[in-house]
Design an enzyme around this catalytic site. Sequence first.
Site, mmCIF file in Angstrom:
data_model
loop_
_atom_site.group_PDB
_atom_site.id
_atom_site.type_symbol
_atom_site.label_atom_id
_atom_site.label_comp_id
_atom_site.label_asym_id
_atom_site.label_seq_id
_atom_site.Cartn_x
_atom_site.Cartn_y
_atom_site.Cartn_z
ATOM 1 N N ASN A 9 0.859 -1.188 0.000
ATOM 2 C CA ASN A 9 0.000 0.000 0.000
ATOM 3 C C ASN A 9 0.894 1.238 0.000
ATOM 4 O O ASN A 9 1.530 1.550 1.009
ATOM 5 C CB ASN A 9 -0.888 -0.042 1.255
ATOM 6 C CG ASN A 9 -1.735 1.213 1.412
ATOM 7 O OD1 ASN A 9 -1.835 2.030 0.498
ATOM 8 N ND2 ASN A 9 -2.346 1.370 2.582
ATOM 9 N N TRP A 10 0.934 1.920 -1.128
ATOM 10 C CA TRP A 10 1.836 3.074 -1.252
ATOM 11 C C TRP A 10 1.294 4.310 -0.543
ATOM 12 O O TRP A 10 1.989 5.316 -0.436
ATOM 13 C CB TRP A 10 2.070 3.409 -2.729
ATOM 14 C CG TRP A 10 2.701 2.319 -3.526
ATOM 15 C CD1 TRP A 10 3.143 1.103 -3.072
ATOM 16 C CD2 TRP A 10 2.953 2.324 -4.936
ATOM 17 N NE1 TRP A 10 3.651 0.364 -4.113
ATOM 18 C CE2 TRP A 10 3.553 1.084 -5.270
ATOM 19 C CE3 TRP A 10 2.732 3.259 -5.960
ATOM 20 C CZ2 TRP A 10 3.927 0.769 -6.574
ATOM 21 C CZ3 TRP A 10 3.110 2.934 -7.257
ATOM 22 C CH2 TRP A 10 3.694 1.706 -7.554
ATOM 23 N N LYS A 11 0.042 4.272 -0.127
ATOM 24 C CA LYS A 11 -0.601 5.442 0.506
ATOM 25 C C LYS A 11 -0.423 6.666 -0.396
ATOM 26 O O LYS A 11 -0.479 6.531 -1.620
ATOM 27 C CB LYS A 11 -0.054 5.639 1.922
ATOM 28 C CG LYS A 11 -0.144 4.332 2.741
ATOM 29 C CD LYS A 11 0.097 4.481 4.196
ATOM 30 C CE LYS A 11 -0.068 3.133 4.887
ATOM 31 N NZ LYS A 11 0.106 3.193 6.320
ATOM 32 N N HIS A 95 -9.487 0.763 5.749
ATOM 33 C CA HIS A 95 -8.145 1.024 6.296
ATOM 34 C C HIS A 95 -8.273 2.006 7.462
ATOM 35 O O HIS A 95 -9.096 2.918 7.426
ATOM 36 C CB HIS A 95 -7.231 1.596 5.207
ATOM 37 C CG HIS A 95 -5.793 1.588 5.611
ATOM 38 N ND1 HIS A 95 -5.273 2.538 6.459
ATOM 39 C CD2 HIS A 95 -4.783 0.737 5.319
ATOM 40 C CE1 HIS A 95 -3.986 2.251 6.665
ATOM 41 N NE2 HIS A 95 -3.675 1.179 5.987
ATOM 42 N N GLU A 97 -6.631 4.422 8.239
ATOM 43 C CA GLU A 97 -6.448 5.827 7.861
ATOM 44 C C GLU A 97 -7.675 6.386 7.165
ATOM 45 O O GLU A 97 -7.788 7.601 6.990
ATOM 46 C CB GLU A 97 -5.180 5.951 6.991
ATOM 47 C CG GLU A 97 -3.937 5.764 7.849
ATOM 48 C CD GLU A 97 -2.699 5.320 7.099
ATOM 49 O OE1 GLU A 97 -2.662 5.399 5.869
ATOM 50 O OE2 GLU A 97 -1.753 4.878 7.775
ATOM 51 N N GLU A 180 -4.602 -5.146 10.934
ATOM 52 C CA GLU A 180 -3.610 -4.077 11.083
ATOM 53 C C GLU A 180 -3.861 -3.334 12.401
ATOM 54 O O GLU A 180 -4.709 -2.434 12.455
ATOM 55 C CB GLU A 180 -3.737 -3.072 9.934
ATOM 56 C CG GLU A 180 -3.418 -3.635 8.571
ATOM 57 C CD GLU A 180 -2.964 -2.544 7.600
ATOM 58 O OE1 GLU A 180 -1.879 -2.704 7.038
ATOM 59 O OE2 GLU A 180 -3.662 -1.532 7.447
ATOM 60 N N GLY A 186 3.021 2.320 10.705
ATOM 61 C CA GLY A 186 3.931 3.439 10.480
ATOM 62 C C GLY A 186 4.721 3.846 11.709
ATOM 63 O O GLY A 186 5.356 4.894 11.732
ATOM 64 N N SER A 226 4.090 -2.130 10.209
ATOM 65 C CA SER A 226 5.545 -2.178 10.332
ATOM 66 C C SER A 226 6.146 -3.521 9.909
ATOM 67 O O SER A 226 7.096 -4.013 10.516
ATOM 68 C CB SER A 226 5.975 -1.789 11.754
ATOM 69 O OG SER A 226 5.564 -0.460 12.037
ATOM 70 N N GLY A 247 3.099 -1.175 4.223
ATOM 71 C CA GLY A 247 3.055 0.249 3.889
ATOM 72 C C GLY A 247 4.437 0.747 3.522
ATOM 73 O O GLY A 247 4.943 0.522 2.417
ATOM 74 N N GLY A 248 5.095 1.424 4.470
ATOM 75 C CA GLY A 248 6.380 2.076 4.214
ATOM 76 C C GLY A 248 7.400 1.197 3.499
ATOM 77 O O GLY A 248 8.062 1.637 2.550
#
Length: 268
Positions: A9-11, A95, A97, A180, A186, A226, A247-248
């Site tokens: 997931n590149w956000k 999600h 977010e 998650e 993150g 993470s 993610g990251g």
Amino acid sequence: MRSKLVAGNWKMNKTSAEGEALVEQFLDAMNDHVPIDVIVIPPYLSIPRIAEICRRAPVKLGAQDVFWMDEGAFTSRVSAKQLHEFCADYCLVGHSETRGKFGQLEVPETTVGYFAETDETINLKIKKLMFYGIKPILCVGETLAEREAGKTDEVIASQIRGALDGLEAAELYELIVAYEPVWAIGTGVTCDTPEAQRVCSQVRLVLAEVADADVASNARILYGGSVKPGNALELFSQPDIDGGLVGGASLDPKGFADIVRSAIQAGG
Ligand code: 13P
């Protein structure tokens, strides 16, 4: 037997040119050999360009969110019909977010309403995605406050029940759920492996109650929060963890390839 799956997931990261380079470098790092399901989930604006790559490469395309109406006066929203035009295979739903917290425990009152999802909107999105043949990836997870209050299992169960309300078992055979924990997203803090496994097995139990035993054993349950090259193998080797929502670490092509290799090693 469930096969492993890794989604990146590149956000809100990468231009479409940068995204294209990222996918190409990932494919190079894998020598174009990707024997499991790998999904890239770019921002909407990059979807047309990344969709081109996905047509000729062994990676699948996902979207980060969707609106549940087909068309109309819904400024800024993107419909499943529009995602279908670009052959999106998957779409994240619920999600944390977009549930309104942006991974934070406290956010200014004024920002909450912009993204705040409810179980009802998540449910509408899942139904609309299924109508267009796009597979939803349902994200669930508790905040730190909920965990500290001992409510993790209750929160997860209620999120799953709300999201899947009114859906028949027959519609849920290829379900993907991503656990998650909000406090691990993150932050660099990973949920420890036995606990991640325990919650993922709880997710499977809830699916057996909400749908049936076949749905529960067929569903792919991902861990997210993470995930990195250094912890992926241990996490993905757990019996109820079928891969990761990253993610990251999905923004680095070599690191993402290492994570995908861990999933292959953990049992393809
Ligand atoms: P991080 O891997 O950056 O913690 O993000 C997880 C996530 O939210 C994926 O959807």
